[in-house]
Design an enzyme around this catalytic site. Sequence first.
Site, PDB file in Angstrom:
ATOM      1  N   GLY A 143     -10.299 -52.792  58.793  1.00  0.00           N
ATOM      2  CA  GLY A 143     -10.539 -53.921  59.681  1.00  0.00           C
ATOM      3  C   GLY A 143      -9.891 -55.224  59.259  1.00  0.00           C
ATOM      4  O   GLY A 143      -9.785 -56.155  60.056  1.00  0.00           O
ATOM      5  N   ASP A 144      -9.449 -55.310  57.997  1.00  0.00           N
ATOM      6  CA  ASP A 144      -8.798 -56.532  57.512  1.00  0.00           C
ATOM      7  C   ASP A 144      -7.841 -56.185  56.384  1.00  0.00           C
ATOM      8  O   ASP A 144      -7.749 -56.896  55.394  1.00  0.00           O
ATOM      9  CB  ASP A 144      -9.844 -57.542  57.045  1.00  0.00           C
ATOM     10  CG  ASP A 144      -9.257 -58.904  56.752  1.00  0.00           C
ATOM     11  OD1 ASP A 144      -8.253 -59.283  57.394  1.00  0.00           O
ATOM     12  OD2 ASP A 144      -9.784 -59.599  55.865  1.00  0.00           O
ATOM     13  N   LEU A 145      -7.132 -55.089  56.531  1.00  0.00           N
ATOM     14  CA  LEU A 145      -6.270 -54.608  55.460  1.00  0.00           C
ATOM     15  C   LEU A 145      -4.959 -55.373  55.439  1.00  0.00           C
ATOM     16  O   LEU A 145      -4.289 -55.503  56.462  1.00  0.00           O
ATOM     17  CB  LEU A 145      -5.995 -53.110  55.631  1.00  0.00           C
ATOM     18  CG  LEU A 145      -5.300 -52.413  54.469  1.00  0.00           C
ATOM     19  CD1 LEU A 145      -6.111 -52.537  53.182  1.00  0.00           C
ATOM     20  CD2 LEU A 145      -5.058 -50.961  54.804  1.00  0.00           C
ATOM     21  N   ASN A 182      -5.851 -57.925  50.138  1.00  0.00           N
ATOM     22  CA  ASN A 182      -7.046 -57.212  49.686  1.00  0.00           C
ATOM     23  C   ASN A 182      -6.715 -55.794  49.214  1.00  0.00           C
ATOM     24  O   ASN A 182      -7.471 -54.849  49.435  1.00  0.00           O
ATOM     25  CB  ASN A 182      -8.170 -57.244  50.730  1.00  0.00           C
ATOM     26  CG  ASN A 182      -7.707 -56.888  52.108  1.00  0.00           C
ATOM     27  OD1 ASN A 182      -6.794 -56.083  52.264  1.00  0.00           O
ATOM     28  ND2 ASN A 182      -8.333 -57.467  53.103  1.00  0.00           N
TER      29      ASN A 182
END
Length: 135
Positions: A49-51, A55
Amino acid sequence: FLMQVIGDAEGRVAPRLVDAAIDRAQAAAMYRQLRGEVIKMLNADLIHGDLSEFNILLASDGPVIIDFPQVVVAAKNSQSEHYFRRDLENLLRFFSSIDPAVAAHASDVDEIWRAYVRRELSPGFVPRGRLGGIQ
């Protein structure tokens, strides 16, 4: 492990991918490894969802995906395809900036999502690269 310190080859805290020294020769292999992790997650019906390169840590034994508070259950979120595409396109963009040949994997996004929707995705799925590219 739920929480652990991820170290680099020198025993220090591993850098974020964006801060790591990645040479061109490593980029395609690292992309394929992370693509495999994204496929395993999607096979388990999960999307980070926020790769992005912000991160993922570069540990002594390779990249480690972190920061999962925005994980999406693919079958239960009407925006799951959007999140999946954004995650994998972020990886493509980052690694293509290091090795332009990685851009040949652009068709991976569609091929992986199609396999997921058709229930043909497996943890070991490897896109065939119908539009060309390195496998």
